[in-house]
Write a protein that holds these residues in place. Structure first.
Motif, PDB file in Angstrom:
ATOM      1  N   VAL A   1     -10.599  19.559  38.083  1.00  0.00           N
ATOM      2  CA  VAL A   1     -10.758  20.521  39.173  1.00  0.00           C
ATOM      3  C   VAL A   1     -10.333  21.911  38.704  1.00  0.00           C
ATOM      4  O   VAL A   1     -10.991  22.917  39.004  1.00  0.00           O
ATOM      5  CB  VAL A   1      -9.937  20.072  40.398  1.00  0.00           C
ATOM      6  CG1 VAL A   1      -9.910  21.177  41.447  1.00  0.00           C
ATOM      7  CG2 VAL A   1     -10.516  18.793  40.978  1.00  0.00           C
ATOM      8  N   ARG A   2      -9.252  21.970  37.950  1.00  0.00           N
ATOM      9  CA  ARG A   2      -8.753  23.270  37.481  1.00  0.00           C
ATOM     10  C   ARG A   2      -9.810  24.001  36.657  1.00  0.00           C
ATOM     11  O   ARG A   2     -10.085  25.189  36.896  1.00  0.00           O
ATOM     12  CB  ARG A   2      -7.488  23.070  36.647  1.00  0.00           C
ATOM     13  CG  ARG A   2      -6.962  24.358  36.027  1.00  0.00           C
ATOM     14  CD  ARG A   2      -5.678  24.109  35.262  1.00  0.00           C
ATOM     15  NE  ARG A   2      -5.182  25.315  34.643  1.00  0.00           N
ATOM     16  CZ  ARG A   2      -4.008  25.408  34.034  1.00  0.00           C
ATOM     17  NH1 ARG A   2      -3.210  24.356  33.969  1.00  0.00           N
ATOM     18  NH2 ARG A   2      -3.617  26.534  33.498  1.00  0.00           N
ATOM     19  N   THR A   3     -10.408  23.292  35.683  1.00  0.00           N
ATOM     20  CA  THR A   3     -11.429  23.930  34.863  1.00  0.00           C
ATOM     21  C   THR A   3     -12.625  24.349  35.700  1.00  0.00           C
ATOM     22  O   THR A   3     -13.178  25.443  35.533  1.00  0.00           O
ATOM     23  CB  THR A   3     -11.882  22.984  33.737  1.00  0.00           C
ATOM     24  OG1 THR A   3     -10.776  22.704  32.874  1.00  0.00           O
ATOM     25  CG2 THR A   3     -13.000  23.601  32.916  1.00  0.00           C
ATOM     26  N   THR A   4     -13.033  23.488  36.622  1.00  0.00           N
ATOM     27  CA  THR A   4     -14.186  23.806  37.475  1.00  0.00           C
ATOM     28  C   THR A   4     -13.944  25.079  38.269  1.00  0.00           C
ATOM     29  O   THR A   4     -14.800  25.974  38.323  1.00  0.00           O
ATOM     30  CB  THR A   4     -14.473  22.635  38.427  1.00  0.00           C
ATOM     31  OG1 THR A   4     -14.718  21.455  37.662  1.00  0.00           O
ATOM     32  CG2 THR A   4     -15.672  22.927  39.305  1.00  0.00           C
ATOM     33  N   LEU A   5     -12.761  25.181  38.882  1.00  0.00           N
ATOM     34  CA  LEU A   5     -12.441  26.378  39.664  1.00  0.00           C
ATOM     35  C   LEU A   5     -12.377  27.622  38.790  1.00  0.00           C
ATOM     36  O   LEU A   5     -12.872  28.685  39.160  1.00  0.00           O
ATOM     37  CB  LEU A   5     -11.116  26.174  40.398  1.00  0.00           C
ATOM     38  CG  LEU A   5     -11.117  25.133  41.526  1.00  0.00           C
ATOM     39  CD1 LEU A   5      -9.699  24.900  42.034  1.00  0.00           C
ATOM     40  CD2 LEU A   5     -12.025  25.573  42.666  1.00  0.00           C
ATOM     41  N   GLU A   6     -11.759  27.506  37.624  1.00  0.00           N
ATOM     42  CA  GLU A   6     -11.629  28.661  36.745  1.00  0.00           C
ATOM     43  C   GLU A   6     -12.986  29.148  36.257  1.00  0.00           C
ATOM     44  O   GLU A   6     -13.264  30.355  36.263  1.00  0.00           O
ATOM     45  CB  GLU A   6     -10.731  28.319  35.549  1.00  0.00           C
ATOM     46  CG  GLU A   6      -9.254  28.211  35.904  1.00  0.00           C
ATOM     47  CD  GLU A   6      -8.390  27.880  34.709  1.00  0.00           C
ATOM     48  OE1 GLU A   6      -8.947  27.442  33.663  1.00  0.00           O
ATOM     49  OE2 GLU A   6      -7.167  28.061  34.785  1.00  0.00           O
ATOM     50  N   LEU A   7     -13.839  28.221  35.831  1.00  0.00           N
ATOM     51  CA  LEU A   7     -15.140  28.623  35.296  1.00  0.00           C
ATOM     52  C   LEU A   7     -16.019  29.247  36.374  1.00  0.00           C
ATOM     53  O   LEU A   7     -16.630  30.302  36.160  1.00  0.00           O
ATOM     54  CB  LEU A   7     -15.847  27.414  34.682  1.00  0.00           C
ATOM     55  CG  LEU A   7     -15.242  26.818  33.403  1.00  0.00           C
ATOM     56  CD1 LEU A   7     -16.064  25.622  32.934  1.00  0.00           C
ATOM     57  CD2 LEU A   7     -15.181  27.863  32.301  1.00  0.00           C
ATOM     58  N   LEU A   8     -16.088  28.616  37.525  1.00  0.00           N
ATOM     59  CA  LEU A   8     -16.954  29.133  38.579  1.00  0.00           C
ATOM     60  C   LEU A   8     -16.428  30.453  39.147  1.00  0.00           C
ATOM     61  O   LEU A   8     -17.201  31.383  39.416  1.00  0.00           O
ATOM     62  CB  LEU A   8     -17.108  28.095  39.685  1.00  0.00           C
ATOM     63  CG  LEU A   8     -17.798  26.782  39.268  1.00  0.00           C
ATOM     64  CD1 LEU A   8     -17.856  25.812  40.437  1.00  0.00           C
ATOM     65  CD2 LEU A   8     -19.205  27.045  38.734  1.00  0.00           C
ATOM     66  N   SER A   9     -15.114  30.555  39.308  1.00  0.00           N
ATOM     67  CA  SER A   9     -14.534  31.806  39.815  1.00  0.00           C
ATOM     68  C   SER A   9     -14.741  32.944  38.823  1.00  0.00           C
ATOM     69  O   SER A   9     -15.063  34.075  39.211  1.00  0.00           O
ATOM     70  CB  SER A   9     -13.038  31.627  40.092  1.00  0.00           C
ATOM     71  OG  SER A   9     -12.823  30.657  41.096  1.00  0.00           O
TER      72      SER A   9
END
Length: 355
Positions: A267-275
C-alpha cells in the motif's frame, strides 16, 4: 557447436540471438512460458539511463551503459517494430527539493566530470522539450544521451526472431542442475558443447553471493498526459520515474527494497507512486490502473555483473536494476571470451561462480 542456455530473460535471449547468428545450435530452457509476465525481465521499466544511474552506481555502469546504447540501436533495427526512443530523460523536483537537483549535478561532475552530458533546462526550455510539462514552474535537468524501450515488446520480438532463426525452446520446464557440458532436467541429462547459466536468482545455490532486490511497478493509462521521454521526480528519500509507452500508458516505479519477497505491491508504494505521478501532472488523477507488478532483481554485493567462464560452462549474473541497460554489452563480453578475443570489460570475469 551446441549451446544450452538456462534462463530466457533479456540476457538469455540476447545471448541466444548472437550465438544463433554465429552458427551455434541453441536451445533455451526456462521454467516460465516464453511470454510469461512473471519473468523478471517482463517486470521492468525499460529505461536506458547510464548517466541517471551513476548517481548511486559505479562508474563502470555508466561506461558499459554507453556501449549498450550503441548496441541497442542495431539490435532494435534487427528486431523491427518495437517501441524504442532515444530522446533523453528529465529530472525534476518540487520547490522544497530543488537543492537535490544541484546535488545530483555535482555528483555527476565529481564521478565523471560529466557536465557536458547534462543540460539545465529553464521552464521555457522544459516546455519546448516536453510540452506536457509546460505547467512546471522550475528548472529541470535534461540528460540528452539516454533512452527507453518497451521491455515487453522487446522480449516478445526476441522470442519470435529466435524461433524464426531456428532456436529451440524448452519452456515451462525446471532445470534440476547444470554442470560443464550438461543440463539435467525432467529426468534427462542433455549434452552441450557449452552451457550458459542465465538464471538470475535461480542460480543462488551455485552462486550464494547473489541477493534479491525487490522492485515494484504500476502501469497506468492516462489519456490526458503526453510525455515523450522518462521523467524522474527527485525526492530526498526516493526517485520516482514515469516512463511513457504507446497509447498513453505509463510505467511508474521507484522502490528498491532489500528483500526477496514476491508478495503483491505494498500500500505504501502504491500511494507514493500514484501521489507522486499526480503531483507531476494533474492528468494522472483520471488515469486507469492497468496492473501492478513485483519481482526481484539479482545483485552481487557491489551491484555489478559477473561472468564466470570455463570450458563447458559460463555463468552470467548480477545485472541488478540495470538489466536492459547492461545486457547487450555483457553479452558482447561473453562472445569475446568464447572467441578467444580480449574481453572488453575484463573486470567482469570472476571465478567464484565456478566453485
Amino acid at each position: 557447436m551446441k549451446a544450452g542456455i538456462v534462463g530466457a530473460g533479456i540476457l538469455g535471449r540476447l545471448l541466444a540471438l548472437r550465438l544463433v547468428q554465429a552458427g551455434w545450435k541453441v536451445t533455451l530452457w526456462d521454467s516460465e512460458p516464453w511470454g510469461s509476465p512473471s519473468s523478471c525481465s517482463f517486470v521492468a521499466a525499460g529505461m536506458l539511463s547510464p548517466l541517471s544511474e551513476i548517481e548511486t552506481a559505479e562508474v563502470k555502469v555508466f561506461e558499459m551503459g554507453l556501449r549498450s546504447m550503441e548496441l541497442w540501436a542495431s539490435l532494435v533495427a534487427e528486431l523491427g517494430d518495437v517501441y524504442y526512443k532515444t530522446l533523453g530523460s528529465l529530472l525534476i523536483a518540487h520547490a522544497q527539493d530543488a537543492d537535490e537537483l544541484v546535488r545530483i549535478q555535482q555528483r555527476f561532475d565529481y564521478k565523471l566530470n560529466a557536465g557536458h552530458l547534462v543540460q539545465r533546462a529553464s521552464p521555457a526550455r522544459l516546455a519546448e522539450l516536453e510540452p506536457g510539462l509546460a505547467h512546471w514552474p522550475r528548472e529541470a535537468l535534461f540528460l540528452p544521451h539516454e533512452g527507453h524501450l518497451d521491455n515487453r515488446q522487446v522480449m516478445q520480438a526476441l522470442a519470435k526472431h529466435l524461433e524464426t532463426l531456428g532456436a529451440e525452446w524448452n519452456v515451462g520446464v525446471r532445470v534440476d542442475s547444470l554442470e560443464p557440458g550438461k543440463i539435467h532436467a525432467a529426468g534427462q541429462t542433455l549434452p552441450y558443447d557449452q552451457v550458459f547459466d542465465c538464471r538470475g536468482l535461480g542460480a543462488q545455490t551455485d552462486w550464494p553471493q547473489l541477493r534479491g532486490v525487490r522492485g515494484e511497478l504500476i502501469h497506468v493509462q492516462a489519456h490526458e498526459v503526453n510525455f515523450s521521454r522518462p521523467v524522474r521526480l527527485i525526492h530526498p528519500r526516493f526517485r520516482i520515474y514515469i516512463v511513457p509507452r504507446p497509447d498513453h500508458v505509463f510505467v511508474l516505479g521507484a522502490s528498491q527494497i532489500e528483500s526477496q519477497d514476491l508478495s503483491p505491491i505494498s500500500v505504501r508504494t502504491t500511494l507514493e507512486l500514484l501521489s507522486a505521478a499526480y503531483s507531476v501532472h494533474p492528468g494522472f488523477a483520471e488515469a486507469r490502473i492497468l496492473g501492478s507488478y513485483v519481482h526481484c532483481r539479482p545483485a552481487f554485493p557491489d551491484n555489478l555483473p559477473r561472468i564466470a567462464a570455463k570450458e563447458g560452462l559460463v555463468r552470467i549474473n548480477g545485472l541488478y536494476r540495470h538489466g536492459y541497460l547492461l545486457a547487450p554489452t555483457v553479452v558482447e563480453n561473453v562472445l569475446d571470451w568464447l572467441s578467444g578475443s580480449p574481453v572488453r570489460d575484463p573486470e567482469l570475469l570472476n571465478s567464484e561462480g565456478l566453485k
